[in-house]
Write a protein that holds these residues in place. Sequence first.
Motif, PDB file in Angstrom:
ATOM      1  N   GLY A 103       0.801  -1.232   0.000  1.00 14.71           N
ATOM      2  CA  GLY A 103       0.000   0.000   0.000  1.00 14.71           C
ATOM      3  C   GLY A 103       0.826   1.270   0.000  1.00 14.71           C
ATOM      4  O   GLY A 103       0.275   2.371   0.059  1.00 14.71           O
ATOM      5  N   LEU A 104       2.146   1.117  -0.081  1.00 12.73           N
ATOM      6  CA  LEU A 104       3.017   2.291  -0.130  1.00 12.73           C
ATOM      7  C   LEU A 104       3.258   2.686  -1.581  1.00 12.73           C
ATOM      8  O   LEU A 104       3.328   1.813  -2.468  1.00 12.73           O
ATOM      9  CB  LEU A 104       4.353   1.980   0.552  1.00 12.73           C
ATOM     10  CG  LEU A 104       4.291   1.711   2.066  1.00 12.73           C
ATOM     11  CD1 LEU A 104       5.579   1.028   2.536  1.00 12.73           C
ATOM     12  CD2 LEU A 104       4.059   3.003   2.839  1.00 12.73           C
ATOM     13  N   GLU A 105       3.413   3.992  -1.823  1.00 11.37           N
ATOM     14  CA  GLU A 105       3.683   4.472  -3.180  1.00 11.37           C
ATOM     15  C   GLU A 105       5.165   4.805  -3.304  1.00 11.37           C
ATOM     16  O   GLU A 105       5.687   5.649  -2.562  1.00 11.37           O
ATOM     17  CB  GLU A 105       2.864   5.736  -3.448  1.00 11.37           C
ATOM     18  CG  GLU A 105       3.125   6.334  -4.816  1.00 11.37           C
ATOM     19  CD  GLU A 105       2.566   7.746  -4.985  1.00 11.37           C
ATOM     20  OE1 GLU A 105       2.695   8.285  -6.093  1.00 11.37           O
ATOM     21  OE2 GLU A 105       2.034   8.305  -4.005  1.00 11.37           O
ATOM     22  N   ILE A 106       5.863   4.135  -4.230  1.00  8.41           N
ATOM     23  CA  ILE A 106       7.285   4.419  -4.426  1.00  8.41           C
ATOM     24  C   ILE A 106       7.427   5.760  -5.131  1.00  8.41           C
ATOM     25  O   ILE A 106       6.855   5.970  -6.193  1.00  8.41           O
ATOM     26  CB  ILE A 106       7.959   3.290  -5.221  1.00  8.41           C
ATOM     27  CG1 ILE A 106       7.936   1.999  -4.382  1.00  8.41           C
ATOM     28  CG2 ILE A 106       9.395   3.662  -5.593  1.00  8.41           C
ATOM     29  CD1 ILE A 106       8.460   0.779  -5.082  1.00  8.41           C
ATOM     30  N   VAL A 107       8.197   6.669  -4.487  1.00 12.07           N
ATOM     31  CA  VAL A 107       8.294   8.019  -5.052  1.00 12.07           C
ATOM     32  C   VAL A 107       9.703   8.363  -5.530  1.00 12.07           C
ATOM     33  O   VAL A 107       9.892   9.333  -6.255  1.00 12.07           O
ATOM     34  CB  VAL A 107       7.824   9.086  -4.024  1.00 12.07           C
ATOM     35  CG1 VAL A 107       6.317   8.993  -3.821  1.00 12.07           C
ATOM     36  CG2 VAL A 107       8.553   8.955  -2.697  1.00 12.07           C
ATOM     37  N   HIS A 164      20.172  -0.150  -3.466  1.00 13.89           N
ATOM     38  CA  HIS A 164      19.114   0.801  -3.823  1.00 13.89           C
ATOM     39  C   HIS A 164      18.505   1.459  -2.591  1.00 13.89           C
ATOM     40  O   HIS A 164      18.196   0.782  -1.608  1.00 13.89           O
ATOM     41  CB  HIS A 164      18.010   0.108  -4.628  1.00 13.89           C
ATOM     42  CG  HIS A 164      18.402  -0.172  -6.046  1.00 13.89           C
ATOM     43  ND1 HIS A 164      18.807  -1.407  -6.497  1.00 13.89           N
ATOM     44  CD2 HIS A 164      18.473   0.660  -7.120  1.00 13.89           C
ATOM     45  CE1 HIS A 164      19.106  -1.334  -7.788  1.00 13.89           C
ATOM     46  NE2 HIS A 164      18.922  -0.094  -8.191  1.00 13.89           N
ATOM     47  N   GLN A 165      18.346   2.754  -2.686  1.00 15.72           N
ATOM     48  CA  GLN A 165      17.533   3.484  -1.722  1.00 15.72           C
ATOM     49  C   GLN A 165      16.160   3.675  -2.359  1.00 15.72           C
ATOM     50  O   GLN A 165      16.049   4.276  -3.428  1.00 15.72           O
ATOM     51  CB  GLN A 165      18.145   4.859  -1.416  1.00 15.72           C
ATOM     52  CG  GLN A 165      19.435   4.788  -0.612  1.00 15.72           C
ATOM     53  CD  GLN A 165      19.935   6.162  -0.173  1.00 15.72           C
ATOM     54  OE1 GLN A 165      19.604   7.181  -0.773  1.00 15.72           O
ATOM     55  NE2 GLN A 165      20.755   6.189   0.863  1.00 15.72           N
ATOM     56  N   ILE A 166      15.150   3.150  -1.704  1.00 11.43           N
ATOM     57  CA  ILE A 166      13.783   3.265  -2.225  1.00 11.43           C
ATOM     58  C   ILE A 166      12.968   4.097  -1.242  1.00 11.43           C
ATOM     59  O   ILE A 166      12.817   3.714  -0.078  1.00 11.43           O
ATOM     60  CB  ILE A 166      13.127   1.873  -2.378  1.00 11.43           C
ATOM     61  CG1 ILE A 166      13.998   0.953  -3.225  1.00 11.43           C
ATOM     62  CG2 ILE A 166      11.733   2.007  -2.976  1.00 11.43           C
ATOM     63  CD1 ILE A 166      13.508  -0.487  -3.265  1.00 11.43           C
ATOM     64  N   LEU A 167      12.477   5.235  -1.712  1.00 17.83           N
ATOM     65  CA  LEU A 167      11.653   6.087  -0.858  1.00 17.83           C
ATOM     66  C   LEU A 167      10.192   5.881  -1.238  1.00 17.83           C
ATOM     67  O   LEU A 167       9.839   5.893  -2.421  1.00 17.83           O
ATOM     68  CB  LEU A 167      12.038   7.563  -1.067  1.00 17.83           C
ATOM     69  CG  LEU A 167      11.323   8.566  -0.166  1.00 17.83           C
ATOM     70  CD1 LEU A 167      11.730   8.401   1.297  1.00 17.83           C
ATOM     71  CD2 LEU A 167      11.600  10.004  -0.626  1.00 17.83           C
ATOM     72  N   ALA A 168       9.355   5.663  -0.229  1.00 18.43           N
ATOM     73  CA  ALA A 168       7.924   5.431  -0.499  1.00 18.43           C
ATOM     74  C   ALA A 168       7.088   6.274   0.453  1.00 18.43           C
ATOM     75  O   ALA A 168       7.528   6.613   1.556  1.00 18.43           O
ATOM     76  CB  ALA A 168       7.606   3.958  -0.313  1.00 18.43           C
ATOM     77  N   SER A 169       5.889   6.589   0.007  1.00 22.42           N
ATOM     78  CA  SER A 169       4.984   7.403   0.806  1.00 22.42           C
ATOM     79  C   SER A 169       3.724   6.605   1.114  1.00 22.42           C
ATOM     80  O   SER A 169       3.251   5.825   0.278  1.00 22.42           O
ATOM     81  CB  SER A 169       4.639   8.663  -0.001  1.00 22.42           C
ATOM     82  OG  SER A 169       3.518   9.292   0.532  1.00 22.42           O
TER      83      SER A 169
END
Length: 393
Positions: A307-311, A369-374
């Motif tokens: 349910g997280l959005e990768i930004v 990898h650095q993956i940022l999610a919102s």
Amino acid sequence: MLATLLPALKELALPLKLQLWDGNEIEIGPTPCVTLVIKDPSLVTRLRQPSLDVLGAAYVEGQIDLLGPVGEVIRIGDVITRALGQDDFPLPSREAHDKTTDAEAISYHYDLSNDFYRLWLDRDMVYSCAYFETGSEDLEQAQQAKLRHLCRKLRLKPGERLLDVGCGWGGLARYAAREFGAKVFGITLSREQLELARERVAEEGLAKQITLELMDYRDLPQDGRFDKVVSVGMFEHVGHANLPLYCQRLFDAVRPGGLVMNHGITARHIDGRPVGHGAGEFINRYVFPHGELPHLVNISSCISDAGLEIVDVESLRLHYARTLEFWSERLEAQLEQAKRMVPERALRIWRLYLAGCAYGFRHNWINLHQILASKPLADGSHELPWSRADLYS
Ligand SMILES: C[S@@+](CC[C@H](N)C(=O)[O-])C[C@H]1O[C@@H](n2cnc3c(N)ncnc32)[C@H](O)[C@@H]1O
């Protein structure tokens, strides 16, 4: 067997010398800088079709010695195993992980000796890929830059509650509290790490802002109490089978509108097929038991399904090569001190692991990898700025 092995090795023209069990020395190529000391004649048969795992295991178990610069040892090992080794390595096993096996695996690696890790890590004992803004930084500068980069990507603000999953020796927790005014809750499965991390928090007078606990990620609070979540160099221990659960725990821990950063090592291939002849087997057997490296696609899919959005996604492969080269150089320069801190066998393992992983990142066997999610707000919006400009201002 030696009669067939020697011509095959000599064709490779490597700067290598063999020293046999009877004291005989044989130069394999011009100006040797590495000596392979074969103490046990029965090993020659296995060297006819070598792998990095066979060579590494023989070194760890004391059947061979490897003399010379460790970086050259690894390079020569790679050339030999690619030329003479077998090609049909099986896909690595993807195992079931439970709290007990994971706790044992973590203790094996991270409870080795705080003094030993302190010897070659930076002063904050950050045990993950550093960030080189120009490439000319030293390790201390690059680790501080990494901590800043993470906090900036998380758009961390004073008073925000930050969860640090796999907090290590607490370097990021202290940085986020000191430099960004965050309130940090960090967890680790290593008792040795926790003890030293708590000492350092107290020494800096940050105890009111930072709480560190011995806790498994599966036991994290699931009430969205954190504004931001960060996990650095930890998800490599989770295993494919538990990735959906891990991502669900991150989702449940963060509030709507909050941000999650997953920073970790990723596999070269989606199906996990081996890279480096036997390197993965060696790492699994001696360095990170039960470790598994998902591909970027695997972890991204689980993050999205939770349910997280990768930004935002950033690859730092060569940054990790550089970091590991620093670690390896620092350990190699202090071998005598290291011998007093850990058993000879462990020192042999860590020497090969640090130099080998530096080589592996450099040669694109693995990535970071650095993956940022919102976590989206109810109306689908999020709290991020329009561009990344703020990260670099
Ligand atoms: C490579 S260290 C990274 C430490 C720290 N984030 C850093 O960058 O220095 C991995 C960390 O993950 C933690 N860890 C691994 N598996 C865990 C689990 N199941 N639950 C909680 N922490 C875990 C270890 O205890 C260790 O602190």
